[in-house]
Design a protein around this motif. Structure first.
Motif, PDB file in Angstrom:
ATOM      1  N   ALA A 207       4.839   2.838 -13.787  1.00 29.89           N
ATOM      2  CA  ALA A 207       3.513   2.684 -14.009  1.00 29.89           C
ATOM      3  C   ALA A 207       2.894   3.201 -15.108  1.00 29.89           C
ATOM      4  O   ALA A 207       2.008   2.593 -15.546  1.00 29.89           O
ATOM      5  N   LEU A 208       3.529   4.303 -15.661  1.00 34.35           N
ATOM      6  CA  LEU A 208       2.786   5.189 -16.740  1.00 34.35           C
ATOM      7  C   LEU A 208       2.731   4.495 -17.863  1.00 34.35           C
ATOM      8  O   LEU A 208       2.125   4.869 -18.944  1.00 34.35           O
ATOM      9  N   LYS A 209       3.541   3.340 -18.314  1.00 39.88           N
ATOM     10  CA  LYS A 209       3.773   2.502 -19.358  1.00 39.88           C
ATOM     11  C   LYS A 209       2.547   1.466 -19.515  1.00 39.88           C
ATOM     12  O   LYS A 209       2.630   0.763 -20.647  1.00 39.88           O
ATOM     13  N   ALA A 328      -0.157  -2.688 -10.847  1.00 42.55           N
ATOM     14  CA  ALA A 328       0.987  -1.707 -10.730  1.00 42.55           C
ATOM     15  C   ALA A 328       2.555  -2.474 -10.746  1.00 42.55           C
ATOM     16  O   ALA A 328       3.426  -1.905 -10.872  1.00 42.55           O
ATOM     17  N   ARG A 329       2.351  -3.698 -10.253  1.00 40.63           N
ATOM     18  CA  ARG A 329       3.463  -4.364 -10.032  1.00 40.63           C
ATOM     19  C   ARG A 329       4.508  -3.745  -8.875  1.00 40.63           C
ATOM     20  O   ARG A 329       4.178  -3.360  -7.724  1.00 40.63           O
ATOM     21  N   ALA A 331       5.475  -0.277  -9.105  1.00 42.89           N
ATOM     22  CA  ALA A 331       5.213   0.876  -8.967  1.00 42.89           C
ATOM     23  C   ALA A 331       3.888   1.345  -8.329  1.00 42.89           C
ATOM     24  O   ALA A 331       3.040   2.143  -8.774  1.00 42.89           O
ATOM     25  N   GLN A 332       3.619   0.820  -7.202  1.00 36.32           N
ATOM     26  CA  GLN A 332       2.495   0.807  -6.619  1.00 36.32           C
ATOM     27  C   GLN A 332       2.090   2.153  -5.946  1.00 36.32           C
ATOM     28  O   GLN A 332       0.939   2.647  -5.720  1.00 36.32           O
ATOM     29  N   GLY A 333       3.202   2.511  -5.501  1.00 36.76           N
ATOM     30  CA  GLY A 333       2.878   4.259  -4.936  1.00 36.76           C
ATOM     31  C   GLY A 333       2.647   4.929  -5.785  1.00 36.76           C
ATOM     32  O   GLY A 333       1.445   5.790  -5.369  1.00 36.76           O
ATOM     33  N   LEU A 334       3.074   5.350  -6.989  1.00 39.19           N
ATOM     34  CA  LEU A 334       2.456   6.330  -8.035  1.00 39.19           C
ATOM     35  C   LEU A 334       1.112   5.643  -8.494  1.00 39.19           C
ATOM     36  O   LEU A 334       0.319   6.717  -8.537  1.00 39.19           O
ATOM     37  N   ALA A 335       0.803   4.446  -8.807  1.00 38.02           N
ATOM     38  CA  ALA A 335      -0.606   3.963  -9.229  1.00 38.02           C
ATOM     39  C   ALA A 335      -1.480   4.549  -8.006  1.00 38.02           C
ATOM     40  O   ALA A 335      -2.469   4.809  -8.487  1.00 38.02           O
ATOM     41  N   ALA A 336      -1.230   4.132  -6.755  1.00 37.54           N
ATOM     42  CA  ALA A 336      -2.115   4.406  -5.707  1.00 37.54           C
ATOM     43  C   ALA A 336      -2.296   5.926  -5.582  1.00 37.54           C
ATOM     44  O   ALA A 336      -3.871   6.321  -5.438  1.00 37.54           O
ATOM     45  N   ALA A 337      -1.413   6.582  -5.862  1.00 36.74           N
ATOM     46  CA  ALA A 337      -1.665   8.101  -5.684  1.00 36.74           C
ATOM     47  C   ALA A 337      -2.441   8.595  -6.811  1.00 36.74           C
ATOM     48  O   ALA A 337      -3.276   9.372  -6.751  1.00 36.74           O
ATOM     49  N   LEU A 338      -2.000   8.124  -7.920  1.00 39.71           N
ATOM     50  CA  LEU A 338      -2.813   8.559  -9.219  1.00 39.71           C
ATOM     51  C   LEU A 338      -4.384   8.233  -9.191  1.00 39.71           C
ATOM     52  O   LEU A 338      -5.067   8.876  -9.778  1.00 39.71           O
TER      53      LEU A 338
END
Length: 396
Positions: A207-209, A328-329, A331-338
């Motif tokens: 997700a960070l990309k 986020a496609r 990588a939804q977990g990290l995007a939602a947490a961020l």
């Protein structure tokens, strides 16, 4: 003769969302009540209000760090298990805040108690949207967030009242008990399911990309700072500018919560039909209402109405949550947490800039102008995001 195997019906989505909302209530209480308790623990610990505001920033820093780290570390852990353990951490460290012997200890414990915050909301949002049709995602997330907004109506005024009546430490005890209740409800109702196929820390880090994710996070980090700039020093503004009695403060804090609750009921319905225009409208709304705060701070009726209007803008957190999950496609977990890292960056930035304005002699009501400028900054970043998405600028 053996009895036929009896199947147990899974809990309804409503009960699952209720359990998630109780956790949001606990988190909302500790996040916002600390701001309302600021005058009391500042006096008890022998520090001034701007210095006491660092306890709020310490919690926010814990969220900023904890959200991505815990989410990535738990990528292969079932969501139910993660939610229960996150609430266990939350309850422990908030309970210890009630026994903090000094300002330094309170700062450290506030940082630790912030670590589970973002991961809980991020994973909880994924569970919430998995329970409903695609066209009701914002409303499902909004129902979970109602726990946070109800905290500003019930939990925060109750914690503030406890702070006045028997001491600020009891506010943190209330939060710890709420966290333990959440654990019990999650054990009872949270759905048992394996992690999604292919889940891994590496996939989440993907997700960070994406530049759009960073821009959307920046919208929340800057744009939401305005609300925190005002709310952090609301109790002091009421007593120093409005000349309200301490007994009046919890009622005005409750009015802010009613505004947040109204926003999280009404705004997600609009966002399910037009997400980006709704985000833009909320930022414009926040810029206008926080500016209005500077003009109405001297009147109890005026500040009460304005605080209600500012609270409606709190729905920004809900709709940006869905925006991040959309882009986020896998990588939804990290995007939602961020998303919660971003909002707690705002929770650190708003009080910092508001405190600087107060410390430089602009007055308690100047936090409204700080808030308005931050909301406009978020709107500018949203405009850049839209232009990039439409291909008018290279997305690099």
């Amino acid at each position: 003769m053996s009895k036929p195997h009896q199947k147990h019906n899974p809990p309804s989505p409503g009960w699952i969302l209720f359990a998630l909302a109780v956790g949001a209530f606990a988190i909302g209480t500790t996040e916002f009540a600390t701001m309302s308790l600021l005058p009391y623990f500042a006096r008890d610990l022998g520090i001034d209000a701007p210095t006491a505001g660092h306890a709020i920033s310490a919690y926010a820093l814990g969220v900023v760090i904890g959200a991505p780290v815990l989410t990535v570390m738990g990528a292969r852990v079932p969501r139910r298990t993660m939610l229960i353990w996150l609430m266990a951490m939350f309850s422990l460290f908030n309970g210890l805040c009630a026994f903090a012997p000094s300002y330094e200890w309170l700062i450290a414990l506030r940082f630790l108690s912030g670590l589970p915050h973002g991961a809980y909301f991020g994973i909880g949002a994924l569970v919430a949207v998995s329970l409903v049709p695609l066209n009701k995602r914002n409303q499902a997330v909004g129902r979970m967030f109602l726990g946070l907004t109800v905290a500003t109506i019930v939990g925060v005024p109750l914690a503030n009242w406890l702070g006045q009546a028997i001491g600020w430490r009891w506010g943190f005890a209330l939060v710890s008990v709420s966290g333990l209740l959440t654990m019990a409800l999650l054990i009872r109702w949270a759905p048992r399911a394996a992690p999604p196929p292919g889940s891994s820390p590496r996939r989440e880090l993907g997700a960070l990309k994406q530049g759009q994710i960073w821009l959307t996070l920046a919208v929340g980090a800057i744009g939401f700072g305005g609300l925190f700039a005002v709310y952090t020093y609301l109790a002091d503004t009421l007593m120093q500018v409005t000349m309200a009695s301490p007994e009046t403060v919890p009622f005005v804090l409750g009015i802010f919560g009613i505004g947040m609750t109204a926003g999280n009921i009404l705004v997600p319905k609009l966002a399910d039909h037009a997400l980006m225009p709704t985000i833009a409208g909320l930022l414009i709304w926040s810029a206008a209402t926080t500016a209005l705060f500077s003009f109405t701070a001297s009147s109890l009726w005026g500040i009460s109405i304005t605080v209600f209007l500012i609270g409606i803008g709190g729905a920004l957190g809900t709709v940006l949550q869905t925006r991040l999950m959309d882009i986020a496609r896998n990588a939804q977990g990290l995007a939602a947490a961020l998303n919660h890292s971003a909002f707690n960056f705002a929770n650190a930035l708003g009080p910092l800039l508001g405190g600087m304005a107060i410390a430089h002699g602009f007055g308690w009501a100047s936090t409204g102008w700080v808030g308005s400028l931050l909301a406009l900054g978020g709107l500018m970043l949203l405009g850049l995001s839209v232009r990039l998405e439409r291909g008018k600028l290279p997305n690099r």
